[in-house]
Write an enzyme that holds these catalytic residues in place. Structure first.
Site, PDB file in Angstrom:
ATOM      1  N   HIS A  62      -5.705   2.856   1.371  1.00 53.34           N
ATOM      2  CA  HIS A  62      -5.133   4.068   1.832  1.00 53.34           C
ATOM      3  C   HIS A  62      -5.576   4.382   2.901  1.00 53.34           C
ATOM      4  O   HIS A  62      -4.841   5.027   3.982  1.00 53.34           O
ATOM      5  CB  HIS A  62      -4.859   5.143   0.667  1.00 53.34           C
ATOM      6  CG  HIS A  62      -4.314   4.429  -0.470  1.00 53.34           C
ATOM      7  ND1 HIS A  62      -3.447   3.277  -0.707  1.00 53.34           N
ATOM      8  CD2 HIS A  62      -4.390   4.818  -1.894  1.00 53.34           C
ATOM      9  CE1 HIS A  62      -3.097   3.121  -1.868  1.00 53.34           C
ATOM     10  NE2 HIS A  62      -3.699   4.017  -2.636  1.00 53.34           N
ATOM     11  N   ASP A  89       0.874  -1.193  -0.035  1.00 54.53           N
ATOM     12  CA  ASP A  89      -0.163  -0.013   0.094  1.00 54.53           C
ATOM     13  C   ASP A  89       0.904   1.287  -0.004  1.00 54.53           C
ATOM     14  O   ASP A  89       1.560   1.466   1.161  1.00 54.53           O
ATOM     15  CB  ASP A  89      -0.879   0.091   1.390  1.00 54.53           C
ATOM     16  CG  ASP A  89      -1.716   1.363   1.292  1.00 54.53           C
ATOM     17  OD1 ASP A  89      -1.360   2.087   0.830  1.00 54.53           O
ATOM     18  OD2 ASP A  89      -3.165   0.960   1.720  1.00 54.53           O
ATOM     19  N   HIS A  90       1.055   1.762  -1.108  1.00 56.27           N
ATOM     20  CA  HIS A  90       2.113   2.952  -1.336  1.00 56.27           C
ATOM     21  C   HIS A  90       1.928   4.058  -0.290  1.00 56.27           C
ATOM     22  O   HIS A  90       2.811   4.566  -0.056  1.00 56.27           O
ATOM     23  CB  HIS A  90       2.244   3.204  -2.765  1.00 56.27           C
ATOM     24  CG  HIS A  90       1.194   4.257  -3.344  1.00 56.27           C
ATOM     25  ND1 HIS A  90       0.001   3.863  -3.648  1.00 56.27           N
ATOM     26  CD2 HIS A  90       1.572   5.514  -3.321  1.00 56.27           C
ATOM     27  CE1 HIS A  90      -0.382   5.006  -3.813  1.00 56.27           C
ATOM     28  NE2 HIS A  90       0.271   6.156  -3.999  1.00 56.27           N
TER      29      HIS A  90
HETATM   30  C1  BG6 Z   1      -3.956   4.708  -6.299  1.00 61.54           C
HETATM   31  C2  BG6 Z   1      -5.315   4.696  -6.736  1.00 61.54           C
HETATM   32  O1  BG6 Z   1      -3.714   3.674  -5.338  1.00 61.54           O
HETATM   33  O2  BG6 Z   1      -3.725   5.844  -5.547  1.00 61.54           O
HETATM   34  C3  BG6 Z   1      -5.387   6.013  -7.692  1.00 61.54           C
HETATM   35  O3  BG6 Z   1      -5.733   3.607  -7.477  1.00 61.54           O
HETATM   36  C4  BG6 Z   1      -5.005   7.069  -7.117  1.00 61.54           C
HETATM   37  O4  BG6 Z   1      -6.805   6.057  -8.107  1.00 61.54           O
HETATM   38  C5  BG6 Z   1      -3.728   7.121  -6.360  1.00 61.54           C
HETATM   39  O5  BG6 Z   1      -4.998   8.155  -7.810  1.00 61.54           O
HETATM   40  C6  BG6 Z   1      -3.140   8.411  -5.523  1.00 61.54           C
HETATM   41  O6  BG6 Z   1      -2.021   7.910  -5.083  1.00 61.54           O
HETATM   42  P1  BG6 Z   1      -0.856   9.363  -4.931  1.00 61.54           P
HETATM   43  O7  BG6 Z   1       0.089   8.778  -4.218  1.00 61.54           O
HETATM   44  O8  BG6 Z   1      -0.860  10.119  -6.099  1.00 61.54           O
HETATM   45  O9  BG6 Z   1      -1.682  10.013  -3.600  1.00 61.54           O
END
Ligand code: BG6
Length: 493
Positions: A244, A181-182
């Protein structure tokens, strides 16, 4: 710490994630001297290509997406010499035989069996086939050395996530599986734990006695872009809340871990997920608001609505916005609302956590035009990266009236460049540290929370879907959700 020789196998190496995130992360780790001394990256893709061609794509992509650009051709070539391309048909056993030959050849060049890191940046429907073939050829047979990283979405609902966990367990031990989960790799998200448990003055206030409510917002300015096809089957609840936002919530709400040992931290997080009060279908409209962006004209430019996006059904009821209220049934948080919201095509890109403290018990002062502001602690995750403490002070002058003031810690005052989430997470995976990755029970628990909401929405397709103008803060109903308890979203300015 030196990392053992490692072979990284990237499935989906010609895809978007590899291009924008993975290879830039490998490159930045390389520049920082954090890659293992001996490593090879095998890029796997369906298309025919060659090492030279693939490396030149990597070079172009780094120019576009990497935080450190290529400044020395020689340095890039040294990095690129570790990358090779292997054409791969996920369904064909021969592909895995070729992979095995390649792995064996690299091992003999290293003079030892290297660690193996399989990175699955592919659609979830391929996971089973890949995992079965890895098992068949014993490619990940050493639990101490071999790991697999799985991208989200991890399943589609609770039962599909359980199934996925079961089938992965046929090939891998739980400690080999890194569910990514980044958001957990983001600097500001990791700092939540440092801030809470590295200081003694906030934690005594961090409970129902002093905290009135919590808000978590992850707002995006972009729409679904070219992912309409994927998004149709997902929606904001699955795409963002299940992973997230719930992960951020666990970091805000968890008890102090006794150590930073992976399972200790993950147990504390799992406790929070278990404590989330489940929403029944009858309650769903009371606790949740779902929305879908509608076309709008912003600064003279027409922004298409969700229904006009490529790959989207003209009658789609997929939500692009969710606001909801959670309660946690435990001693620390009983009765404290956690408001959570996320959406696409909102007014601006902004992710933040707002901890709102209880009002003063008795108001002694008169307040200026701004009125009384509650004490708030705001943790901005992105694009602003700061922590703000808001409190009341005396207005300068002869009378004794008050005004709000703020103390700020800004990340960019200490460093000009933040490392990317994927750098942190890939380094952890290379080092064999799963703390920031999700364990099977965490994913299942998070799905358990959202699945009943999803089911209730699906049974009542249209009635509660609120349209909101692209470029706004979402539907009015999301404001009403808070107004019922005298609250308002802190960031709707
Ligand atoms: C991803 C989603 O996990 O996270 C996307 O699938 C979303 O829809 C993205 O745009 C948002 O990531 P960040 O790091 O740009 O906030």
């Amino acid at each position: 710490d030196t990392i053992k020789p490692t072979i990284i196998l990237v499935f989906g190496a010609t895809g978007d994630l590899a291009k924008r995130k993975l290879f830039p992360a490998f490159y930045n780790l390389y520049l920082d001297g954090r890659m293992p001394e001996n490593f090879e990256i095998i890029a796997l893709g369906r298309k025919k290509s060659s090492d030279a061609l693939y490396r030149s794509h990597v070079s172009e992509n780094l120019t576009e997406f990497s935080r450190n650009k290529i400044t020395s051709k020689k340095e890039f070539e040294q990095f690129a010499s570790h990358i090779s391309y292997l054409q791969n048909d996920i369904d064909k056993e021969e592909s895995y035989l070729l992979m095995k030959q390649k792995l064996d050849a690299i091992d003999s060049a290293f003079g030892a069996r290297a660690n193996r890191l399989f990175y699955l940046s592919i659609a979830p429907s391929f996971i089973e086939t890949i995992s079965n073939n890895i098992k068949k050829l014993d490619l990940a047979a050493n639990p101490d050395q071999d790991r697999i990283i799985i991208e989200k979405p991890f399943g589609y609902d609770k039962s599909s996530a359980e199934l996925l966990n079961k089938l992965l367990a046929r090939t891998f031990e739980e400690e080999q599986i890194y569910r990514i989960d980044h958001y957990l790799g983001k600097e500001t998200v990791q700092n939540i734990l440092a801030f809470r448990f590295g200081n003694s003055m906030f934690e005594p206030l961090w409970n129902r006695n002093f905290i009135d409510s919590v808000q978590i917002t992850v707002a995006e300015e972009v729409g679904v872009e070219d992912r309409g096809g994927f998004y149709e089957g997902a929606g904001a609840l699955r795409d963002m809340i299940q992973n997230h936002l719930m992960q951020i919530l666990t970091m805000v709400a968890m008890e102090a871990p006794t150590s930073l040992q992976a399972d200790e931290v993950r147990n504390r997080k799992a406790d929070v997920l278990k404590a989330i009060r489940r929403i029944t279908p009858e309650e769903v409209n009371h606790y949740t608001v779902r929305g879908q962006y509608d076309k709008a004209s912003v600064n003279g430019k027409t922004i298409p609505g969700y229904l006009q996006e490529k790959g989207v059904d003209a009658k789609s009821t997929t939500e692009t916005f969710v606001a909801m209220k959670f309660y946690l049934d435990n001693w620390r948080w009983q009765g404290v609302p956690f408001y959570v919201r996320t959406g696409k095509r909102m007014k601006e890109k902004q992710s933040s956590i707002v901890i709102q403290f209880k009002p003063v018990p008795h108001s002694t002062f008169s307040f200026g035009k701004e009125g009384m502001m509650p004490n708030r602690l705001i943790i901005n995750i992105q694009p602003a990266m700061d922590i703000r403490l808001q409190f009341m002070t005396k207005k300068q002058g002869l009378s004794l009236s008050l005004k709000p003031a703020e103390m700020v810690f800004d990340y960019f005052s200490c460093s000009t460049q933040a490392t990317e989430a994927y750098e942190t997470l890939l380094l952890d995976a290379l080092q064999g540290d799963p703390t920031l990755f999700m364990r099977s029970d965490q994913v299942e628990e998070a799905w358990d929370v959202v699945t009943s909401i999803q089911d209730a929405w699906e049974n009542d397709k249209f009635s509660s879907l609120h349209k909101y103008e692209a470029g706004s803060w979402g539907p009015e109903a999301a404001n009403e959700l808070l107004a019922r308890q005298g609250h308002s979203w802190a960031s709707n300015t």
